[in-house]
Design an enzyme around this catalytic site. Structure first.
Site, mmCIF file in Angstrom:
data_model
loop_
_atom_site.group_PDB
_atom_site.id
_atom_site.type_symbol
_atom_site.label_atom_id
_atom_site.label_comp_id
_atom_site.label_asym_id
_atom_site.label_seq_id
_atom_site.Cartn_x
_atom_site.Cartn_y
_atom_site.Cartn_z
ATOM 1 N N GLY A 1 -105.996 30.502 -42.946
ATOM 2 C CA GLY A 1 -105.088 30.013 -41.900
ATOM 3 C C GLY A 1 -103.671 29.950 -42.437
ATOM 4 C CG HIS B 1 -99.210 18.179 -22.863
ATOM 5 N ND1 HIS B 1 -98.250 18.021 -21.892
ATOM 6 C CD2 HIS B 1 -98.585 17.981 -24.048
ATOM 7 C CE1 HIS B 1 -97.089 17.737 -22.472
ATOM 8 N NE2 HIS B 1 -97.264 17.708 -23.780
ATOM 9 C CG PHE C 1 -92.509 12.946 -28.280
ATOM 10 C CD1 PHE C 1 -91.420 13.664 -27.829
ATOM 11 C CD2 PHE C 1 -93.650 13.660 -28.645
ATOM 12 C CE1 PHE C 1 -91.454 15.056 -27.740
ATOM 13 C CE2 PHE C 1 -93.689 15.042 -28.560
ATOM 14 C CZ PHE C 1 -92.588 15.735 -28.111
ATOM 15 N N GLY D 1 -101.764 25.551 -43.256
ATOM 16 C CA GLY D 1 -102.157 26.500 -44.297
ATOM 17 C C GLY D 1 -100.986 26.853 -45.206
ATOM 18 C CG LEU E 1 -96.563 22.125 -23.870
ATOM 19 C CD1 LEU E 1 -97.688 21.184 -23.516
ATOM 20 C CD2 LEU E 1 -96.220 21.992 -25.332
ATOM 21 C CG LEU F 1 -95.548 19.946 -34.962
ATOM 22 C CD1 LEU F 1 -94.095 20.214 -34.570
ATOM 23 C CD2 LEU F 1 -96.211 21.260 -35.355
ATOM 24 N NE ARG G 1 -98.651 14.663 -25.699
ATOM 25 C CZ ARG G 1 -98.393 15.573 -26.610
ATOM 26 N NH1 ARG G 1 -99.391 16.171 -27.249
ATOM 27 N NH2 ARG G 1 -97.165 15.908 -26.897
ATOM 28 C CB THR H 1 -91.854 19.969 -24.818
ATOM 29 O OG1 THR H 1 -91.857 18.851 -25.704
ATOM 30 C CG2 THR H 1 -90.460 20.107 -24.240
ATOM 31 C CD GLU H 2 -95.485 13.161 -24.955
ATOM 32 O OE1 GLU H 2 -96.602 13.340 -24.421
ATOM 33 O OE2 GLU H 2 -95.351 12.573 -26.032
ATOM 34 C CD GLN I 1 -103.117 15.081 -26.684
ATOM 35 O OE1 GLN I 1 -102.436 15.838 -27.361
ATOM 36 N NE2 GLN I 1 -103.072 13.770 -26.811
ATOM 37 N NE ARG J 1 -101.802 16.211 -30.925
ATOM 38 C CZ ARG J 1 -100.607 16.722 -30.590
ATOM 39 N NH1 ARG J 1 -99.503 16.290 -31.175
ATOM 40 N NH2 ARG J 1 -100.518 17.649 -29.655
ATOM 41 N N GLY K 1 -100.942 28.902 -40.395
ATOM 42 C CA GLY K 1 -100.066 28.073 -39.573
ATOM 43 C C GLY K 1 -99.368 27.088 -40.497
ATOM 44 C CG HIS L 1 -101.647 20.109 -25.756
ATOM 45 N ND1 HIS L 1 -100.920 21.266 -25.865
ATOM 46 C CD2 HIS L 1 -100.996 19.188 -26.534
ATOM 47 C CE1 HIS L 1 -99.864 21.050 -26.655
ATOM 48 N NE2 HIS L 1 -99.914 19.811 -27.079
#
Ligand SMILES: Cc1cc2nc3c(=O)[nH]c(=O)nc-3n(C[C@H](O)[C@H](O)[C@H](O)COP(=O)(O)OP(=O)(O)OC[C@H]3O[C@@H](n4cnc5c(N)ncnc54)[C@H](O)[C@@H]3O)c2cc1C
Length: 556
Positions: free
Chosen positions: A11, A228, A113, A16, A238, A377, A272, A240-241, A226, A371, A13, A336
């Site tokens: 991975g 969203h 947020f 990783g 998406l 992130l 959420r 964004t929030e 979750q 979450r 991302g 999400h």
């Protein structure tokens, strides 16, 4: 000759890449990814990353918000580490060159947020993931890690109870190879695409969770999926929030700011699960607009929208033809994020020696039953770093072992059987069917009857996977084969979600049951563990770690 590394990371991302960078340079690190690293789903993250970096904020307050957000199912030792270490990681990202958006004094700006008691979300406009993925990719190149781009891992190699590498398919030429390693870190992301429509990229099929599950590692809390609150009408894209964080309102068909009824204090910025349920309820009771509610940004004005939410503006115009400067955006709740995943300790170690996991595929568990936006992130960075560090330490004390070649042989036979079948089921259609069952039966509100019916449907689909046949039976870039292999991950995970959800008789965080509408701490303050067995997932439970934040009522 088998390929060999000290540490192999599956991975590329954020989790990783962060893990790879944490491995000291005298060790040989390999990174393997089914897509080019910068196409990993992390690149799509929009709104931001949480850390208590202001003197008037504190990690304790971040921790309290996270525990409350998790509906007390998060493990507090893991949450404490996340919140304590987050500010240091933000500073490190900045030193690496992250261009965070600034406030008028030139400090790293932070936005509101959901579920946060303080504006704590650092961001790069509404393209935070894009900025961070490219940043870490530069660091990965600098670190001179060997990157296997567009290789697909089909199995872990576990010999005598120890993980010693993976079997992987080079997508370019269709060759199946062993890649041996003293330590393997799974950083394979979430399973959003177990559901038909999702904010997630099509590649988010939860492979790493399925790899670990098949190797005997339990998956934790898989029933917590979750939704969203704001995904663009009919597309799952998406919004964004951050759009609500910057001051956006939600309206129903009567023009009411309906969140007043559901979360009078936090309104649109409740957590959420709460906002998604409220929207769902409004739509269910006939106060929706074409199956949506409306997200209104008009009062923010064009300048602010263009500065803080340029991507949202563009997405809305492109996909639903609505200019948010002039009109409200139609949105619905959408799948999400995977709160659950591979069971790990606070160093990213799984119960199998030599196997580690971090990021969305792991469950350490900082998110529990729900979450908070901006925490995923941060988890990829904090726990990616920790898992990479611990995997390196483990590798330094480990000798390479000779290969028996057994797993490679098994995988050759399994994949050979799919490639040689001329007639049978189509992977794409099975994917759609499973995704639809999950959406219809394991959505925002879950009743016993719906879930039992869903489980029956999954059981009917399961044997059909053994009959998958492909149109393309060639070797070069056979993406239909990858699709077929992904279906096995999707199916394993769908069963774990279904089993865990059907048994949990309470409402907690994202798991909401009209037939058991209350949180039940007496019977259900515990993590679900799903183990693989021939008959399907076998469930067990483990206690939640509670250290600083006593159980409390969850009101927003
Ligand atoms: C649209 C969107 C917006 C988001 N916005 C935010 C936000 O603003 N703030 C926030 O905190 N969170 C956000 N999230 C969540 C967050 O982005 C993710 O949880 C996080 O980026 C996951 O990172 P990861 O490194 O764990 O996995 P990913 O970035 O998903 O990477 C997974 C990697 O695994 C590889 N892989 C998978 N399977 C295999 C296999 N079988 N063989 C080889 N390689 C494999 C892939 O190629 C990829 O490189 C958002 C998510 C989405 C979908």
């Amino acid at each position: 000759m088998p390929l060999e590394h000290d540490v192999l990371i599956v991975g590329a991302g954020l989790a990783g890449m962060r893990a790879a960078i944490a491995v000291p340079t005298h060790l040989n690190v390999g990174v393997i990814s089914k897509v080019h690293p910068v196409r990993s789903h992390s690149v799509a993250a929009e709104g931001g990353i949480n850390a208590a970096i202001r003197p008037e904020d504190s990690w304790e307050s971040h921790m309290y918000d996270t525990v409350k957000g998790s509906d007390w199912l998060g493990d507090q030792d893991a949450i404490e580490i996340l919140c304590r270490e987050a500010p240091g990681d933000i500073m490190e990202l900045e030193r690496m060159g992250a261009l965070f958006s600034r406030d008028p004094q030139g400090r790293i700006d932070q936005r509101n947020f959901g579920g946060l008691g303080f504006p704590r979300t650092c961001y790069v406009a509404d393209r935070t993931g894009h900025a961070l993925v490219h940043l870490l990719y530069e660091q990965l190149v600098k670190r001179a890690a060997h990157v296997y781009e567009e290789w697909y891992v089909t199995s872990l190699i576990v010999e005598e109870g120890v993980c010693r590498g993976v079997v992987a398919l080079n997508i370019f030429n269709g060759e199946l190879t062993e890649i041996r390693a003293k330590a393997v870190v799974l950083a394979t992301g979430g399973y959003g695409r177990v559901y038909l429509i999702s904010t997630n990229g099509l590649i988010n099929t939860g492979d790493g969770m399925a790899l670990a599950y098949r190797a005997g590692v339990p998956l934790q809390d898989m029933e917590f999926v979750q939704f969203h609150p704001t995904t663009l009408k009919e597309t799952g894209i998406l919004i964004t929030e951050g759009a609500r964080g910057e001051g956006g309102y939600l309206f129903n068909a009567r023009g009411e700011r309906f969140m007043e009824k559901y979360a009078p204090k936090m309104m649109e910025l409740a957590s959420r699960d709460v906002v998604s349920r409220a929207e769902y309820q409004e739509i269910l009771e006939g106060r929706g607009v074409d199956g949506c509610v409306m997200l209104d940004l008009r009062h923010l004005g064009k300048a602010k929208i263009m500065e803080k939410l340029p991507q949202i503006w563009e997405l809305s115009i492109t996909y639903v033809g609505v200019d948010p400067v002039e009109a409200p955006i139609p949105v619905t709740p959408g799948v999400h994020y995977s709160m659950g995943g591979i069971l790990t300790d606070i160093h990213g170690a799984t119960p199998i020696r030599g196997l580690f996991a971090a990021g969305e595929c792991a469950s350490v568990s900082v998110h529990g039953a729900n979450r908070l936006g901006g925490n995923a992130l941060m988890e990829t960075i904090v726990y990616g770093r920790r898992a990479g560090t611990r995997a390196a330490e483990y590798a330094e004390q480990t000798q390479p072992a000779p290969s028996s070649g057994r797993v490679l042989q098994q995988e050759r036979e399994r994949i050979g059987a799919i490639l040689s079948r001329k007639e049978g089921e189509r992977a794409g259609l099975l994917r759609e069917e499973i995704g639809k069952v999950m959406a219809d039966h394991f959505g925002i509100l879950r009743t016993r009857e719906r879930m039992e019916e869903g489980k029956r449907k999954l059981a009917e689909i399961r044997p059909r996977l053994e009959k998958i046949a492909l149109h393309d039976r060639g070797k070069t870039f056979n993406l239909e084969l990858i699709d077929a292999l992904q279906i096995f991950s999707i199916m394993d995970l769908a069963e774990c979600i279904a089993e865990g959800a059907a048994v949990r008789e309470e409402s907690r965080g994202a798991h909401s049951r009209p037939d058991f509408p209350k949180r039940d701490d007496v019977n259900w303050l515990k993590h679900t563990l799903a183990y693989r067995s021939e008959a399907g997932p076998r469930l067990d439970y483990r206690p939640v770690t509670i250290t600083r934040v006593p159980l409390g009522e969850r009101k927003y």
